[in-house]
Design an enzyme around this catalytic site. Structure first.
Site, PDB file in Angstrom:
ATOM      1  NE  ARG A   1      -4.138  -1.178   0.037  1.00  0.00           N
ATOM      2  CZ  ARG A   1      -5.130  -1.715   0.709  1.00  0.00           C
ATOM      3  NH1 ARG A   1      -5.520  -1.154   1.673  1.00  0.00           N
ATOM      4  NH2 ARG A   1      -6.076  -2.694   0.300  1.00  0.00           N
TER       5      ARG A   1
ATOM      6  NE  ARG B   1      -7.687   5.139   1.987  1.00  0.00           N
ATOM      7  CZ  ARG B   1      -8.771   4.516   2.776  1.00  0.00           C
ATOM      8  NH1 ARG B   1      -9.832   5.075   2.974  1.00  0.00           N
ATOM      9  NH2 ARG B   1      -8.467   3.394   2.993  1.00  0.00           N
TER      10      ARG B   1
ATOM     11  NE  ARG C   1      -8.859   6.413  -4.777  1.00  0.00           N
ATOM     12  CZ  ARG C   1     -10.015   6.622  -4.917  1.00  0.00           C
ATOM     13  NH1 ARG C   1     -10.672   7.311  -5.874  1.00  0.00           N
ATOM     14  NH2 ARG C   1     -10.844   6.158  -3.992  1.00  0.00           N
TER      15      ARG C   1
ATOM     16  CG  ASP D   1      -8.798  -3.568  -4.674  1.00  0.00           C
ATOM     17  OD1 ASP D   1      -8.341  -2.944  -3.874  1.00  0.00           O
ATOM     18  OD2 ASP D   1      -9.538  -4.429  -4.286  1.00  0.00           O
TER      19      ASP D   1
ATOM     20  CE1 TYR E   1     -12.945  -7.769   1.112  1.00  0.00           C
ATOM     21  CE2 TYR E   1     -10.954  -9.097   0.550  1.00  0.00           C
ATOM     22  CZ  TYR E   1     -11.610  -8.154   1.233  1.00  0.00           C
ATOM     23  OH  TYR E   1     -10.800  -7.474   1.796  1.00  0.00           O
TER      24      TYR E   1
END
Ligand SMILES: Cc1c2[nH]c(c1CCC(=O)O)Cc1[nH]c(c(CCC(=O)O)c1C)Cc1[nH]c(c(CCC(=O)O)c1C)Cc1[nH]c(c(C)c1CCC(=O)O)C2
Length: 362
Positions: free
Chosen positions: A33, A37, A46, A82, A160
């Protein structure tokens, strides 16, 4: 599948050399990552854009992949994308909901729902946008560092698709393993087939290493891991490598089974060059248990980045002494969190480079 592109010459091969257990001047480092963010420029770029729309824009993925490399001397880049683009390619709707994370409005509920999935996914058509992002980024990187491609592993993606999002227990997905083992294997096999094509497509597009994220290994026990995760992880590596060998390509593969410490010995004999580790494993014991068969990657607790810089430096030094500097890629034990201070990420990278150079001189 042949690589039809001509890319700029690689200038820093420390990461690729470490994957193969070869000597390097310094220990290479990157962060899971690293495009995320915690970077103000990431948040700015973004802002107001849908997450998966961003994933489908090669120019945006390229820009986000390069952002952390402008700040820090990381030794590898990982393509911004992703793991959930695969369920999308198989026909499922996945949205990124602010404050909640990835969400499937219609998760799989019963084995019959497998019939709703695309039986034969045209990977070039459905995921061609990722391949375009990789090719563009490889050019824009200008050979600075290698570019890593990635995928989710079958069990993690299955979890998921059934949970419909994040979960602490994964009880809905595990219910399938105990109640519908045949349907579970059918789904895992379907995912494996798509993943193999997807990884080969990434290499053809320019990926120089591949990481497989089994992020939900931790909710399986050793017995379920042996049956529902490991065989598919092995299949993926073997099939990708067999295909690449035919075209004379050698692309190192990394397997990261988060919280899968019980499977470390098996993972080190699964055709991957590198085993990624979370922070619950002691470096020395990881070396002993993998017996020098693979390179290791990891595993500082991401939360150690909340410590003052001097403390980060001490922690890194201990980690390097534990792993040794050969056949080792420094990383965190999982991804960076949004509230982390970029300055401390810089301190982490610098500590890895500085301490490893010193240790190599001893
Ligand atoms: C489980 C998983 C996912 N995605 C991924 C995994 C496996 C790694 C892991 O175990 O964390 C993999 C992933 N996701 C992303 C990358 C890009 C490359 C990198 O590591 O820098 C990678 C390698 C971008 C992303 N993927 C996501 C972000 C943050 C969301 C944003 O930018 O708005 C990023 C940078 C979103 C995402 N996507 C997913 C989650 C759980 C989240 C977080 C949701 C949230 O925090 O609200 C699914």
């Amino acid at each position: 599948m042949f690589c039809l592109h001509y890319f700029p010459k690689l200038k820093n091969d420390a990461f690729l050399r470490a994957c193969h257990g070869q000597e390097t001047n310094h220990v290479p480092v990157w962060c899971m990552r690293q495009a995320g963010r915690y970077l103000p420029e990431f948040r700015e770029f973004r802002a107001g854009k849908d997450f998966f729309e961003t994933c489908r824009s090669p120019a945006a993925c390229c820009e986000l992949t390069l952002q952390p490399l402008r700040r820090f001397p990381f030794d590898a880049a990982i393509i911004f994308s992703d793991i959930l683009v695969i369920p999308q390619a198989m026909g499922m709707d996945v949205q990124m909901v602010a404050g909640k994370g990835p969400t499937f409005p219609e998760p799989l509920k019963e084995p019959e729902d497998l019939l709703l999935l695309q039986p034969k996914v045209d990977v070039n058509k459905e995921l061609g946008y990722v391949f375009k992002a990789i090719t563009l980024t490889r050019h824009k990187l200008d050979g600075k560092v290698p570019l890593i491609g990635f995928t989710g592993a079958p069990w993690t993606l299955m979890a998921y698709m059934i949970e419909g999002g994040g979960s602490t227990t994964h009880s809905k997905a595990k219910r399938w393993l105990y109640r519908h083992p045949e349907a579970s294997h059918k789904l895992l096999k379907m995912l494996t087939d798509v993943i193999v094509e997807y990884l080969l497509g990434q290499v053809a597009a320019g990926a120089q290493a591949l990481q497989v994220f089994e992020s939900h290994a931790g909710c399986l026990g050793p017995v379920e891991f042996q049956e529902f995760s490991l065989p598919y992880l092995r299949d993926i590596a073997r099939k990708v490598k067999d295909q690449l060998k035919e075209s004379g390509q050698d692309v190192p593969m990394i397997v990261f089974a988060k919280d899968g410490h019980y499977g470390l010995e098996d993972l080190s004999q699964s055709h991957y060059e590198v085993v990624g580790l979370d922070w619950t494993i002691d470096p020395r014991s990881a070396r002993e248990r993998t017996g020098g068969k693979v390179s290791l990657q990891g595993n500082m607790d991401p939360c150690a980045l909340y410590a003052p810089k001097e403390r980060i430096s001490e922690i890194v030094k201990k980690m390097l002494e534990g792993f040794g500097t050969r056949g080792y890629i420094a990383n965190l034990g999982h991804g960076l969190y949004p509230d982390m201070d970029p300055e401390n990420v810089g301190a982490f990278v610098e500590a890895v480079h500085t301490h490893s150079r010193h240790l190599n001189l001893k």
